[in-house]
Design an enzyme around this catalytic site. Structure first.
Site, PDB file in Angstrom:
ATOM      1  N   ASP A  10       0.849  -1.184   0.115  1.00 53.31           N
ATOM      2  CA  ASP A  10       0.077   0.229  -0.043  1.00 53.31           C
ATOM      3  C   ASP A  10       0.804   1.144   0.027  1.00 53.31           C
ATOM      4  OD1 ASP A  10      -2.246   1.742   0.646  1.00 53.31           O
ATOM      5  OD2 ASP A  10      -1.682   1.710   2.755  1.00 53.31           O
ATOM      6  N   ASP A  12      -0.178   5.101   0.703  1.00 51.90           N
ATOM      7  CA  ASP A  12      -0.536   6.151   1.786  1.00 51.90           C
ATOM      8  C   ASP A  12      -0.573   5.506   3.277  1.00 51.90           C
ATOM      9  OD1 ASP A  12      -1.055   8.582   0.257  1.00 51.90           O
ATOM     10  OD2 ASP A  12      -2.479   7.354  -0.962  1.00 51.90           O
ATOM     11  N   GLU A  19      -0.623  10.731   4.267  1.00 47.72           N
ATOM     12  CA  GLU A  19      -2.121  11.459   4.711  1.00 47.72           C
ATOM     13  C   GLU A  19      -1.862  12.797   5.535  1.00 47.72           C
ATOM     14  OE1 GLU A  19      -4.243  10.729   2.898  1.00 47.72           O
ATOM     15  OE2 GLU A  19      -4.709   8.606   2.669  1.00 47.72           O
ATOM     16  N   GLY A  54      -9.354  11.091  -2.522  1.00 46.44           N
ATOM     17  CA  GLY A  54      -9.421  12.513  -2.250  1.00 46.44           C
ATOM     18  C   GLY A  54     -10.285  13.340  -2.771  1.00 46.44           C
ATOM     19  N   GLU A  56     -13.717  12.200  -3.643  1.00 44.72           N
ATOM     20  CA  GLU A  56     -14.716  11.653  -3.076  1.00 44.72           C
ATOM     21  C   GLU A  56     -14.770  12.312  -1.460  1.00 44.72           C
ATOM     22  OE1 GLU A  56     -12.324   9.947  -4.427  1.00 44.72           O
ATOM     23  OE2 GLU A  56     -13.524   8.560  -5.668  1.00 44.72           O
ATOM     24  N   ARG A  57     -13.555  12.319  -0.807  1.00 47.91           N
ATOM     25  CA  ARG A  57     -13.541  13.097   0.392  1.00 47.91           C
ATOM     26  C   ARG A  57     -13.635  14.592   0.462  1.00 47.91           C
ATOM     27  NH1 ARG A  57      -7.947  11.172   1.458  1.00 47.91           N
ATOM     28  NH2 ARG A  57      -8.967   9.103   1.466  1.00 47.91           N
ATOM     29  N   THR A 124      -4.834   3.120  -3.851  1.00 47.00           N
ATOM     30  CA  THR A 124      -5.886   3.853  -4.379  1.00 47.00           C
ATOM     31  C   THR A 124      -5.725   5.472  -4.656  1.00 47.00           C
ATOM     32  OG1 THR A 124      -7.223   3.507  -2.549  1.00 47.00           O
ATOM     33  CG2 THR A 124      -7.818   2.083  -4.220  1.00 47.00           C
TER      34      THR A 124
END
Ligand code: XBP
Ligand code: MG
Length: 261
Positions: A10, A12, A19, A54, A56-57, A124
């Site tokens: 992964d 982040d 983040e 990001g 979507e956030r 992602t």
């Protein structure tokens, strides 16, 4: 023959604290540039991390601001522009050296290369962000370090959906039990486990206390063997960091446990 043939990273939170120190800071800079009086502090951003992606956030946070456009189409346009600018500002932060790799990451990556364990990225986040971070830390030929690369643009559905891992396994052309994923968040662990990929969890700032199930091992970071569960026992370690031998041992032991469960 080695059981572990592929290490799937992964990005982040796992490879770097992107983040808290990267995306969050860059979002705030973008808000300022756009003249928006919005600010995501560490705690609020931590809550927003339950929403993957990001853009979507941003969309999920808009209803909390009266400056946000009232209709959905305008919100989408604003989110796209803010997100694109955030990614540019994120790349600048990376280039300025504001986002180091987490300790132990570079060492384990080099060990994978030296010992013929293939690596993949299953993230992602946007491809541009992956490129900025890894180019800065691994050099211009960073892509050659990885047998497979899956980014946000490669999937329809972000983690915890298993699509990123499904795609990575397809590119690696290997079975999930020949892999170990390295993740930091419950959403990431869920995505890997849904494809039967065993997961090692390196806790990050935002998920230090999160409840995580079904990991083959959980610990505070790859730089330090202390604090990991299951403990690695009394075997003399050549170094203090988590090595491929440690990961292979956890993997083999987890297979034994599940066989007899
Ligand atoms: C990463 C994400 C991303 C990043 C920001 O999840 O959810 O959205 O927070 O990147 P993971 P973008 O660690 O599971 O890969 O702004 O490019 O979405
Ligand atoms: Mg993560």
């Amino acid at each position: 023959m080695r059981t572990l043939r592929n290490l799937i990273w992964d990005l982040d939170g796992t490879i770097a604290e992107t983040e808290r120190d990267g995306h969050r800071v860059a979002f705030n800079l973008a808000f300022e540039e756009f003249g928006l009086p919005w600010h995501w502090d560490e705690a609020w951003y931590g809550r927003l991390l339950r929403i993957p992606g990001g853009r979507e956030r941003l969309l999920a946070d808009m209803p909390t601001h009266r400056e946000a456009p009232p209709d959905a189409r305008m919100r989408e346009i604003l989110a796209r522009s803010l997100h694109a600018r955030k990614n540019e500002l994120y790349a600048r932060l990376v280039e300025d050296g504001a986002i180091p790799l987490r300790e132990g990451v570079a060492e384990l990556m080099r060990e994978c290369r030296d010992r013929g364990v293939r690596m993949a990225i299953a993230t992602t986040t946007s491809r541009a962000n992956v490129d900025a971070l890894l180019r800065h830390h691994l050099g211009a030929d960073w892509r050659e370090w990885f047998a497979a690369l899956v980014c946000g643009e490669d999937v329809q559905r972000k983690k915890p959906d298993p699509e990123a891992y499904e795609h990575a396994l397809r590119l690696l052309d290997d079975g999930p039990l020949r892999c170990v994923a390295v993740e930091d968040s419950p959403l990431g662990v869920a995505a890997a486990r849904a494809m039967d990929v065993p997961v090692l969890v390196t806790r990050s700032a935002y998920f230090a206390e999160a409840t995580i199930e079904e990991a083959i091992a959980i610990g505070p970071g790859l730089h330090e063997r202390a604090g990991w569960l299951p403990e690695r026992g009394a075997a003399p370690a050549p170094s203090r960091r988590v090595t491929l031998d440690d990961i292979e041992d956890w993997l083999v032991r987890s297979e034994v446990v599940s066989q007899y469960a």
